[in-house]
Design a protein around this motif. Structure first.
Motif, PDB file in Angstrom:
ATOM      1  N   PRO A  97       8.699  34.994  27.858  1.00  0.00           N
ATOM      2  CA  PRO A  97       9.063  34.230  29.054  1.00  0.00           C
ATOM      3  C   PRO A  97      10.047  33.108  28.709  1.00  0.00           C
ATOM      4  CG  PRO A  97       6.708  34.652  29.044  1.00  0.00           C
ATOM      5  CD  PRO A  97       7.233  35.130  27.718  1.00  0.00           C
ATOM      6  N   GLY A  98      11.134  33.051  29.457  1.00  0.00           N
ATOM      7  CA  GLY A  98      12.167  32.045  29.233  1.00  0.00           C
ATOM      8  C   GLY A  98      13.281  32.492  28.312  1.00  0.00           C
ATOM      9  N   GLU A  99      13.090  33.616  27.588  1.00  0.00           N
ATOM     10  CA  GLU A  99      14.132  34.101  26.684  1.00  0.00           C
ATOM     11  C   GLU A  99      15.198  34.874  27.442  1.00  0.00           C
ATOM     12  OE1 GLU A  99      11.809  34.619  22.394  1.00  0.00           O
ATOM     13  OE2 GLU A  99      12.362  36.394  23.570  1.00  0.00           O
ATOM     14  N   SER A 100      16.434  34.771  26.940  1.00  0.00           N
ATOM     15  CA  SER A 100      17.569  35.459  27.541  1.00  0.00           C
ATOM     16  C   SER A 100      18.000  36.622  26.655  1.00  0.00           C
ATOM     17  CB  SER A 100      18.745  34.494  27.708  1.00  0.00           C
ATOM     18  OG  SER A 100      18.399  33.383  28.502  1.00  0.00           O
ATOM     19  N   ALA A 101      18.598  37.630  27.260  1.00  0.00           N
ATOM     20  CA  ALA A 101      19.135  38.765  26.518  1.00  0.00           C
ATOM     21  C   ALA A 101      20.252  39.395  27.338  1.00  0.00           C
ATOM     22  CB  ALA A 101      18.049  39.788  26.215  1.00  0.00           C
ATOM     23  N   GLU A 102      20.989  40.272  26.682  1.00  0.00           N
ATOM     24  CA  GLU A 102      22.000  41.078  27.359  1.00  0.00           C
ATOM     25  C   GLU A 102      21.812  42.518  26.909  1.00  0.00           C
ATOM     26  OE1 GLU A 102      26.785  40.943  28.157  1.00  0.00           O
ATOM     27  OE2 GLU A 102      26.083  40.547  26.123  1.00  0.00           O
ATOM     28  N   THR A 103      21.920  43.452  27.852  1.00  0.00           N
ATOM     29  CA  THR A 103      21.746  44.853  27.505  1.00  0.00           C
ATOM     30  C   THR A 103      22.734  45.700  28.294  1.00  0.00           C
ATOM     31  OG1 THR A 103      20.064  46.569  27.166  1.00  0.00           O
ATOM     32  CG2 THR A 103      20.001  45.379  29.263  1.00  0.00           C
ATOM     33  N   LEU A 104      23.015  46.892  27.788  1.00  0.00           N
ATOM     34  CA  LEU A 104      23.980  47.793  28.411  1.00  0.00           C
ATOM     35  C   LEU A 104      23.282  49.080  28.833  1.00  0.00           C
ATOM     36  CD1 LEU A 104      26.868  47.473  25.770  1.00  0.00           C
ATOM     37  CD2 LEU A 104      26.514  46.093  27.844  1.00  0.00           C
ATOM     38  N   LEU A 105      23.642  49.568  29.999  1.00  0.00           N
ATOM     39  CA  LEU A 105      23.207  50.886  30.435  1.00  0.00           C
ATOM     40  C   LEU A 105      24.390  51.826  30.243  1.00  0.00           C
ATOM     41  CD1 LEU A 105      21.043  52.675  31.755  1.00  0.00           C
ATOM     42  CD2 LEU A 105      22.027  52.066  33.977  1.00  0.00           C
ATOM     43  N   LEU A 106      24.196  52.849  29.420  1.00  0.00           N
ATOM     44  CA  LEU A 106      25.254  53.799  29.078  1.00  0.00           C
ATOM     45  C   LEU A 106      24.992  55.134  29.738  1.00  0.00           C
ATOM     46  CD1 LEU A 106      25.336  53.045  25.233  1.00  0.00           C
ATOM     47  CD2 LEU A 106      26.611  51.875  27.039  1.00  0.00           C
ATOM     48  N   ASP A 107      26.042  55.939  29.873  1.00  0.00           N
ATOM     49  CA  ASP A 107      25.817  57.305  30.342  1.00  0.00           C
ATOM     50  C   ASP A 107      25.446  58.181  29.142  1.00  0.00           C
ATOM     51  OD1 ASP A 107      28.131  58.128  29.001  1.00  0.00           O
ATOM     52  OD2 ASP A 107      29.282  58.494  30.824  1.00  0.00           O
ATOM     53  N   PRO A 108      25.080  59.447  29.341  1.00  0.00           N
ATOM     54  CA  PRO A 108      24.647  60.267  28.200  1.00  0.00           C
ATOM     55  C   PRO A 108      25.691  60.408  27.096  1.00  0.00           C
ATOM     56  CG  PRO A 108      23.960  61.286  30.255  1.00  0.00           C
ATOM     57  CD  PRO A 108      24.843  60.133  30.635  1.00  0.00           C
ATOM     58  N   ALA A 109      26.965  60.226  27.418  1.00  0.00           N
ATOM     59  CA  ALA A 109      28.024  60.314  26.408  1.00  0.00           C
ATOM     60  C   ALA A 109      28.318  58.973  25.759  1.00  0.00           C
ATOM     61  CB  ALA A 109      29.304  60.875  27.036  1.00  0.00           C
ATOM     62  N   GLY A 110      27.547  57.942  26.090  1.00  0.00           N
ATOM     63  CA  GLY A 110      27.720  56.638  25.465  1.00  0.00           C
ATOM     64  C   GLY A 110      28.726  55.741  26.149  1.00  0.00           C
ATOM     65  N   ARG A 111      29.262  56.160  27.298  1.00  0.00           N
ATOM     66  CA  ARG A 111      30.214  55.325  28.019  1.00  0.00           C
ATOM     67  C   ARG A 111      29.475  54.267  28.823  1.00  0.00           C
ATOM     68  NH1 ARG A 111      32.654  60.640  28.420  1.00  0.00           N
ATOM     69  NH2 ARG A 111      31.313  61.014  30.233  1.00  0.00           N
ATOM     70  N   LEU A 112      30.076  53.106  28.927  1.00  0.00           N
ATOM     71  CA  LEU A 112      29.400  51.944  29.493  1.00  0.00           C
ATOM     72  C   LEU A 112      29.409  51.995  31.019  1.00  0.00           C
ATOM     73  CD1 LEU A 112      29.879  48.418  27.982  1.00  0.00           C
ATOM     74  CD2 LEU A 112      29.330  48.718  30.389  1.00  0.00           C
ATOM     75  N   GLU A 113      28.219  51.892  31.610  1.00  0.00           N
ATOM     76  CA  GLU A 113      28.099  51.911  33.070  1.00  0.00           C
ATOM     77  C   GLU A 113      27.755  50.549  33.639  1.00  0.00           C
ATOM     78  OE1 GLU A 113      25.324  55.063  34.039  1.00  0.00           O
ATOM     79  OE2 GLU A 113      26.987  56.488  34.193  1.00  0.00           O
TER      80      GLU A 113
END
Length: 387
Positions: A97-113
């Motif tokens: 709780p209170g921690e920040s993060a960044e994450t990426l959702l990729l498609d099956p080929a690894g391209r950034l969505e």
């Protein structure tokens, strides 16, 4: 060509500058950008009359930026963190709780969505997104719930995003007792991440950016603080080499090209969609393109815009993703170019209507040899004779 920042006058506001993610012109009334409009969210002001002065205030940490058009989702339920962890690139299953993060959702080929800014308050995980991304991601996440104990909700009409590089006297919302204050991890390489840049001093060291979520009813209170427009934030972001989903990403982008492994990817976590491409390019291959900072010749008085072509001689080698007039560096831009482009080569940007050519000098962000980190020894060919 002169690329010395002193060769342009950063105090001049003659250069044409636009935020590609916002098309609404800046209103004359600065308070208009902080007007509470539940359910009817417009584009925040690009500036309030003096973008360079606003940059200084923002860099000093005394100004805030109205980002109230940004999307805000929540995921609640006991499986929320492990579920997000299984879908995206960052290890967030144990986010406190209170921690920040960044994450990426990729498609099956690894391209950034999607690029998602995450903050957990012990009850809900808050997903901060670009203005146009909330509805589509909400729909996709709903389809991926299956039998898990999670609920996804769009909270954009209730909460507004405020950007800052300081500590404004503005209390974030805390609906579950934890202040909703997201701190950008871009300032250092996160655990499990990797940096391709070989710069002795990465400019992110000065990037103290964070975002606060406030009740939309509290927007008038934000209007009492010194304000900077989105152009000021864009200029400082570009100077920090900080990629943004709305500008640096196209349908082919993989995280390696933007050095986004440093803040949003955990290279040794469990499986997630697109992981095979992330691992293969990082360990065995090279990203096909690379992000560069361009120092632009400002003598023509024009800035390029998103999509303008970058040339090496008469050959097209890439395109501009974002550009700005920086209060110290002068005209600068981020561009994605082919990996094979010589980092020592001076480039040319075609911009404006009628088109003009702007000389540009590269500052390397992602080097041409990025990747191939596994250093796998080459095995002798079958039948080869050892000597």
């Amino acid at each position: 060509m002169s690329t010395d920042p002193a060769s342009t006058d950063p105090a001049s506001t003659d250069l044409v500058s636009t935020d590609p993610a916002s098309t609404e012109p800046a209103p004359a009334d600065r308070a208009r950008g902080f007007e509470a409009k539940p359910g009817a969210i417009g584009s925040p002001p690009q500036h309030y009359g003096n973008p360079l002065h606003e940059q200084r205030l923002l860099a000093e940490g005394t100004a805030v930026v109205d980002l109230s058009d940004r999307a805000v989702l929540t995921v609640t339920g006991p499986d929320r963190l492990s579920w997000i962890d299984s879908l995206t690139s960052q290890a967030v299953a144990k986010l406190q709780p209170g921690e920040s993060a960044e994450t990426l959702l990729l498609d099956p080929a690894g391209r950034l969505e999607y690029a998602v800014r995450l903050l957990d308050d012990g009850v809900s995980t808050w997903l901060l997104l670009e203005a146009t991304e909330g509805a589509a991601l909400h729909t996709w996440l709903d389809r991926m719930r299956f039998m898990l104990r999670v609920e996804v909700a769009d909270r954009s009409a209730e909460f507004a995003t405020i950007g800052t590089l300081g500590s404004p006297s503005l209390a974030p919302a805390a609906p579950n007792g934890i202040a909703l204050h997201w701190r950008d991890p871009w300032s250092a390489v996160v655990t499990g991440g990797h940096q391709y840049s070989t710069a002795q001093r990465h400019p992110s060291a000065d990037w103290t950016y964070s975002e606060l979520l406030i009740d939309r009813a509290a927007l008038p209170e934000a209007a009492a603080l010194p304000a900077a427009g989105t152009l000021a934030l864009e200029a400082l972001r570009i100077a920090a080499w900080r990629p943004r989903r709305a500008t640096e990403v196209d349908e082919r982008t993989i995280p390696h090209e933007l050095d986004w492994l440093r803040s949003a990817v955990h290279l040794s976590k469990g499986c997630y969609r697109g992981q095979e491409t992330v691992a293969k390019v990082h360990n065995l291959g090279h990203p096909p393109r690379r992000l560069v900072l361009l120092h632009l010749d400002g003598s023509e008085g024009v800035l390029p815009v998103h999509g303008d072509i970058v040339l090496a001689g008469d050959k097209e080698v890439g395109s501009i993703t974002s550009a700005a007039l920086h209060y110290e560096l002068g005209p600068i831009a981020l561009a994605v170019v082919k990996r094979s482009v010589d980092p020592a080569l001076d480039l040319v940007v075609t911009a404006g209507d009628p088109a003009i050519q702007i000389a540009a000098a590269q500052e390397v962000i992602v080097p041409p040899d990025a990747g191939a980190e596994a250093n796998v020894p080459r095995l002798p060919r079958l039948g080869a004779v050892r000597r």
